[in-house]
Design an enzyme around this catalytic site. Structure first.
Site, PDB file in Angstrom:
ATOM      1  N   LYS B  55       0.908  -1.121   0.073  1.00 16.29           N
ATOM      2  CA  LYS B  55       0.120   0.179  -0.032  1.00 16.29           C
ATOM      3  C   LYS B  55       0.758   1.222  -0.076  1.00 16.29           C
ATOM      4  O   LYS B  55       0.197   2.216  -0.535  1.00 16.29           O
ATOM      5  CB  LYS B  55      -0.947  -0.004   1.237  1.00 16.29           C
ATOM      6  CG  LYS B  55      -1.975  -1.074   1.366  1.00 16.29           C
ATOM      7  CD  LYS B  55      -3.208  -0.466   0.368  1.00 16.29           C
ATOM      8  CE  LYS B  55      -4.176  -1.708   0.681  1.00 16.29           C
ATOM      9  NZ  LYS B  55      -5.537  -1.168   0.012  1.00 16.29           N
ATOM     10  N   SER B  80      -9.206   1.691   7.956  1.00 13.68           N
ATOM     11  CA  SER B  80      -8.740   0.993   9.286  1.00 13.68           C
ATOM     12  C   SER B  80      -7.494   0.302   8.915  1.00 13.68           C
ATOM     13  O   SER B  80      -6.786  -0.518   9.987  1.00 13.68           O
ATOM     14  CB  SER B  80      -9.738   0.258  10.097  1.00 13.68           C
ATOM     15  OG  SER B  80     -10.081  -0.864   9.162  1.00 13.68           O
TER      16      SER B  80
END
Lengths: 316, 316
Positions: B55, B80
């Site tokens: 990511k 989250s």
């Protein structure tokens, strides 16, 4: 220095002998751990070595040093740990038999691993006497060569190749640290380190709860472990005559660490580096954490000895 | 193909933009896993990437693509998971604010991680509606740029750099596999793979218990997840419009795997490779294990998406 102790030349020869059989393991560094300990750490990842431990270096050097005649009769040892697996695999790679004496209460996972490498296992009662007697009988019956897990010229020479690779990749280290159990790794490490960079400082790192090397080092007499109990299950053994002599010659001190810091160091490596190390491998990092005055700002090499840990029995 | 979909040129530009900020992660291979699955696997280790997941590639590309004026107002997202940490770190590296909306029931460890990277966290009720409303308000108040976790041109372009590195290191792969959740990684992977080697086959791998990509792919219409429940907690999200279009164009199939095989594959990687991967990372290997007819003897690349796992809550 005794003529029976390996020199760096023996380590160079070992390296040439085993180079095609071992993994050249990576050296990793991690910014967030460096920030935490305020020092520059270089981890030599023997957890990625064959059989998951540095032991394969010494075992393969012993196996591939045998004459064809010796080799044909195989190799033998008593061990319930990484040395057994390492010797079994090295023997299989040379195509010779291996005979391993294991205590009958050894973990199933280790029995399976050693059997999986093609070793012939003989079980015995879990006492030192039973292990030695069973091994003696095996050696007499088969003519196999006994390869001691650490107090062995060829084994120590092989173990020294890990630190040789480390210093070839990161030449300007000021300190090198390895865990100490029987002392094979620390001996080989110290010979390589001192030969490659004379002024390097070499420390051993040892659990307080298995502090025989520390006591032996400071008293000048080998003091065996008495019922050691530590999570670092690769470090339960006591120094041998050969490893003791080498360590006395080359090592600056044996740093002791408590169990809690071992687990903390192990977890730090798992969480930040995303690599699996066994508790014994975490002992040097624990020593760094407990001795900031020795390591602050210093380029330090650490040998991560292995990564064999039962995933269902983690300490966290 | 829509003009809004990244091309390989965008991935190359992304790579040049983020190269100095990301880790060039290693590609590992493991003989014993290869023997077990009877195929040649090359693992691109994004578990070693910054923040422990691929990511960071997409997030840093998004952050470093902003104009100075845009950048000064910061970036925002709701997440989250790994995207939140990645965006927060990328923002900190550029020296701009980041605003993260997290559900109030997010794990403490994730809240701490995101806060540790300097993000300003706003908590909300754990519903999709609350997340979006809270984010909208934040964006209106701050002028920050919303960086969607996957349905975003810059994010997809960044994610594609992992497969680009993989194929630059191992050019002759016949198949490339990545997990699919929202589809950002699989999209970027497929664009890079097809551009670098036209005849490569790209598969997505997805948990049966969160099979929205599989259903969408085969029906030709985006079908969102309905209460997905899988140990692969990075793959709970549903495809977006952009990722769906890219995947339809480039991907051969979405392979489904059961929970038991995910855990088995994850454990295999931990035990044999001694590296820590999160369950989502194990999904492609599980697909290889379940589809020997597709992979036997084939050189296959796998993107290991991340290594963030709670060590106290392991599935074995």
């Amino acid at each position: 220095m005794s003529e029976f102790i390996p020199s760096f030349k023996d380590i160079v020869e070992a390296h040439n002998r085993i180079r095609t059989f071992i993994h050249k393991t990576p050296v990793l560094t991690n910014q967030s751990i460096n920030q935490i300990v305020q020092c520059e750490l270089y981890f030599k990842c023997e957890n990625f070595q064959k059989v998951g431990a540095f032991k394969f270096r010494g075992a393969s050097n012993a196996v591939f040093s045998l004459t064809p005649e010796e080799a044909s009769k195989g190799v033998a040892t008593h061990s319930s740990g990484n040395h057994a697996a390492a010797l079994a695999l090295a023997a299989r790679m040379r195509g010779i038999p291996s005979y391993i004496v294991m205590p009958e209460n050894a973990p199933e996972i280790k029995k399976t691993a050693v059997a999986g490498y093609g070793a012939q296992i003989t079980f015995c009662k879990p006492t030192q006497q039973a292990r030695e007697e069973t091994l003696d009988k095996l050696v007499q019956a088969t003519g196999a060569t006994f390869v001691h897990p650490y107090n062995n010229f060829r084994v120590i020479s092989g173990q020294g190749t890990a630190c040789k690779e480390l210093l070839e990749e990161v030449p300007n280290l000021d300190i090198v640290l390895s865990p100490v159990g029987g002392g094979g790794l620390l001996s080989g490490t110290s010979i390589s380190a001192k030969a490659i960079k004379e002024r390097v400082i070499v420390y051993g790192a040892e659990p307080k709860n298995a502090d025989d090397a520390h006591r032996s080092f400071h008293s000048g007499i080998i003091q065996p472990s008495v019922s050691p109990k530590t999570i670092a299950d690769g470090l339960l053994t006591s120094l041998g005559s050969m490893t003791f002599e080498i360590i006395r010659n080359n090592v600056t001190d044996i740093l002791l660490v408590d169990e809690e810091t071992i687990v903390k160091a192990m977890r730090l490596v798992w969480e930040r580096m995303k690599i699996i190390i066994e508790p014994s491998s975490a002992v040097p990092l624990a020593a760094v954490m407990l001795n900031p005055h020795l390591f602050r700002g210093v380029k330090t090499g650490i040998i991560l000895s292995g990564g064999n840990v039962e995933l269902t029995k983690l300490p966290f």
